[in-house]
Design a protein around this motif. Structure first.
Motif: not given
Length: 351
Positions: A147-161
């Motif tokens: 099981k290989i996962g992925s996430v794509v994010m902008n993180a503008n900025p990086f939050t606890k979420g």
């Protein structure tokens, strides 16, 4: 005949006359002016503008030729001049979006299709091996597992979420690949966002953080000038982005899952999550393996749903104690040290 063709570079933000002539050419080709494009290479014959092509960083846009001058080598000469100009600006890997019926036209100019959303748009690049080379690079970071996962994010900025999303995804996978979107329209510069994601996830031992490439498509750079229906624009943009991910990026890294957070506020992001179910999981839209979408609930801090947009708003309002509640310590450490520069960014770009 061709010796009479005169090419020049124009900035339409400084020349109303040439802007009007370019709009006339685009209208003849059933195109609109893309608001992101200011620089055009134009061709004149006998004092008349007969062709134009815009350049937006490394993306060629708004290519139009007067119908009376089509069917000769003007198209090839026009693209040669655009490519030369882009190279002079330091852009050698070029992309263009066009209607599917124009594929052969641009193939003749040295461009190669990557993916196509039927009857709407095709993405092309000026090399036959670009996407293959990128996949070869990615495959060097391939990890074994069921099981290989992925996430794509902008993180503008990086939050606890964001951090919660990565922690949950990593706990569900043998390995997790995280892509930080590289675009120049975010409040925080890309190198800052990338570093914040790396620092905020370094405690996770089965995570690789990638700087995304030009093959992660942003709506901010997607052209709207030949799709005049907003629903078609969103559909085509999401389709291009997600087909590239499913057809190229996921196989290169053996990715079988993609994790996203729910989106209660942004209609566009919520629509994107819905589109992922179609483009990544429907067996009829692509011959490549399905990438299963996993959507998890956003977390709360008190009564607030944590989001980067809320953090940016609080920063603009100088409510720093509230910001501190919503971001990891690693992000706050950066913000605290760079508060003056962050304030200047907010003043220059807004939140």
């Amino acid at each position: 005949m061709y010796s009479l063709v005169d090419f020049s570079v124009v900035d339409i933000s400084k020349s109303l006359t040439e802007r009007e002539q370019i709009i006339r050419l685009l209208t003849l080709s059933d195109l609109n002016l893309d608001p992101q494009v200011h620089i055009f290479i134009v061709a004149y014959m006998d004092g008349k503008m007969v062709a134009c092509a815009g350049i937006d960083d490394n993306i060629i846009k708004c290519v139009a030729i007067d119908p009376d001058y089509r069917g000769n080598q003007l198209n090839l000469t026009l693209l040669d001049n655009v490519i030369k100009y882009a190279n002079e600006q330091g852009h050698f890997h070029l992309f263009l979006y066009t209607k599917p019926e124009n594929i052969d036209f641009f193939k003749g100019c040295g461009f190669y299709p990557i993916v196509e959303v039927n009857n709407l748009v095709v993405l092309m690049e000026n090399t036959p091996v670009g996407i293959k080379q990128y996949c070869k690079y990615l495959s060097e970071h391939r990890k074994e597992g069921n099981k290989i996962g992925s996430v794509v994010m902008n993180a503008n900025p990086f939050t606890k979420g964001h951090q919660h999303l990565l922690q949950y995804a990593a706990s569900q996978c043998d390995w997790l690949h995280v892509f930080v979107v590289n675009e120049n329209v975010s409040l925080f510069p890309f190198d800052v966002r990338l570093q914040l994601v790396k620092e905020g996830s370094k405690h996770l031992k089965n995570v690789t953080v990638h700087a995304s490439s030009a093959y992660i498509i942003s709506r901010a750079t997607f052209p709207t000038y030949f799709l005049k229906d907003n629903d078609k624009i969103d559909y085509a943009c999401m389709g291009i982005d997600l087909l590239i991910f499913r057809n190229y990026i996921a196989p290169a890294l053996n990715i079988t899952y993609r994790f996203v957070g729910t989106e209660p506020y942004s209609q566009i992001t919520n629509a994107y999550n819905t589109s992922m179910r179609y483009w990544l999981q429907d067996k009829d839209v692509s011959p490549y393996p399905v990438v299963t979408l996993v959507e998890i609930q956003r977390i709360l801090e008190g009564e607030d749903i944590i989001s980067a947009s809320l953090v940016r708003k609080l920063l603009a309002d100088e409510q720093y104690e509230e910001v501190k509640r919503l971001v990891p310590e690693t992000t706050w450490n950066y913000l605290e040290v760079n508060l003056d520069s962050v304030k200047n960014l907010i003043r220059s770009k807004g939140n």
